[in-house]
Design a protein around this motif. Structure first.
Motif, PDB file in Angstrom:
ATOM      1  N   TRP A 120       0.897  -1.093  -0.080  1.00 24.20           N
ATOM      2  CA  TRP A 120      -0.035   0.262   0.049  1.00 24.20           C
ATOM      3  C   TRP A 120       0.926   1.166  -0.019  1.00 24.20           C
ATOM      4  O   TRP A 120       1.945   1.308   0.708  1.00 24.20           O
ATOM      5  N   ARG A 121       0.839   2.094  -0.991  1.00 23.65           N
ATOM      6  CA  ARG A 121      -0.248   2.189  -1.873  1.00 23.65           C
ATOM      7  C   ARG A 121      -0.273   1.201  -3.177  1.00 23.65           C
ATOM      8  O   ARG A 121       0.785   1.240  -3.692  1.00 23.65           O
ATOM      9  N   PHE A 151      -5.012  10.840  -5.552  1.00 21.73           N
ATOM     10  CA  PHE A 151      -5.377  10.042  -4.451  1.00 21.73           C
ATOM     11  C   PHE A 151      -5.184  10.994  -3.130  1.00 21.73           C
ATOM     12  O   PHE A 151      -3.850  10.987  -2.634  1.00 21.73           O
ATOM     13  N   GLU A 165      -6.441   0.137  -5.800  1.00 23.55           N
ATOM     14  CA  GLU A 165      -7.428   0.194  -4.651  1.00 23.55           C
ATOM     15  C   GLU A 165      -8.598  -0.771  -4.701  1.00 23.55           C
ATOM     16  O   GLU A 165      -9.313  -0.795  -3.642  1.00 23.55           O
TER      17      GLU A 165
END
Length: 360
Positions: free
Chosen positions: A113-114, A331, A117
């Motif tokens: 992560w990231r 994001f 999603e």
């Protein structure tokens, strides 16, 4: 009669909603380009539109649930048995099937992560616990930390390579060391949605690793390089027990006949495809070089997008790009992912990035 709502699973309360890339909509402004969804900017490959048009005449009928033509084409293309293949509604659909097949309440799914999603969404829908392992300061998978996070409850590990949204990769030696540390009863999924854009010779083709390791599964998609994002077709290559489980968990008739026929036609037009991908890779190099020349720190990307870590300025940057005429994917609190698109769109983005940089 008392008014009560239907009882829903409590786990849904903590599941984030997938946020698609914002569409481009020019309203009293410049021509808008969509650089928010990592789509291929080119039209369908030769033969694809014709195959879809032909199939459309029969969409009052159910598609071939076994995806026979596509499965045969994939088996020939990759040199794998038919029993080692499974299809689904894009690689994300197959990824959800993998979680359903391996993980439930009390089980754990590990991923960086990231990263993509959808991983937390599909994990929590199954009732499993997601274990998020932070990327390194260079925005790369920390495979040592991921290996260290494995417990007796671990059932599945996602390795997104190249990683979405950072574009970074893990190379052969480090990936093989990691796989050596993973117990043989834990499934490792190499998510290679952007594999066609890789030019680093040290990044392995996951199919090579799958051949030697029964606990490795490879995910691929026709949505990105092949330009079939709107038709939703992806596939997995895995050893027979895993592939069979994927076929059991598939939504019946999930892959339309239009998608199947388009995917077959795309595979048969790979010479043209590789030329288009090569042009996008060259454009990617130009975008990265220009951004670095402006003073941005850009991780090396092997995908069809670039990553700008902007922290608290993320949303402001996305808004500045939209005012300029390009829609990017923010994001919040982390950074912005920008697809490498048409030259005109990339030029608008680069100009917006330069202007924003001067204001920092």
């Amino acid at each position: 009669m008392s008014e009560t709502s239907p009882k829903l699973r409590a786990e849904l309360e903590g599941i984030p909603t997938y946020k698609p890339g914002k569409p481009a909509a020019a309203v009293d402004g410049p021509v808008a380009y969509k650089l928010s969804s990592n789509e291929n900017p080119y039209p369908p490959l030769p033969g694809v539109l014709e195959s879809v048009t032909s199939a459309a005449g029969a969409f009052n009928r159910y598609p071939d649930m076994a995806c026979t033509g596509l499965m045969n084409e994939l088996a020939d293309r990759f040199g794998v048995p038919l029993t080692h293949l499974a299809t689904g509604t894009g690689s994300v659909g197959v990824a959800q099937q993998l979680v359903q097949a391996t993980s439930g309440p009390g089980d754990e799914v590990i991923y960086a992560w990231r990263s993509f999603e959808a991983y937390p969404i599909i994990t929590r829908i199954s009732g499993a616990t997601d274990v998020q392992v932070p990327l390194t300061p260079g925005d790369v998978h920390d495979l040592d930390a991921m290996a260290g996070a494995i417990t007796d409850r671990t059932r599945l590990i996602f390795v997104c390579n190249p990683n979405n949204p950072t574009g970074t990769v893990v190379r052969r030696a480090e990936l093989e060391r990691f796989l050596d540390r993973v117990p043989s009863d834990v499934l490792v999924v190499l998510d290679e949605a952007y594999g066609e854009f890789v030019r680093d010779a040290e990044v392995p083709d996951g199919v090579e690793l799958y051949r030697e390791r029964p606990n490795v599964c490879v995910l691929r998609t026709f949505s990105k390089a092949y330009g079939l994002a709107g038709l939703r077709v992806g596939f997995a290559i895995a050893h027979e027990p895993v592939a069979a489980a994927l076929r059991k968990t598939a939504v019946p008739f999930g892959v339309s006949q239009l998608a199947q026929d388009a995917a077959v036609a795309s595979l048969r037009a790979e010479d043209e495809l590789f030329g288009r991908v090569g042009a996008l890779v060259s454009e990617r190099a130009r975008v990265v070089e220009t951004l670095r020349g402006q003073g941005w720190t850009i991780p090396d990307t092997q995908a069809n997008f670039v990553w700008l870590r902007l922290g608290e300025r993320t949303v402001d940057f996305a808004a500045a790009c939209e005012r300029a005429g390009v829609v990017v994917r923010p994001f919040a609190g982390d950074g912005v992912r920008v697809t490498v698109g048409e030259t005109e769109a990339n030029d608008i983005f680069l100009k917006a990035a330069e202007g924003f940089r001067k204001e920092l």
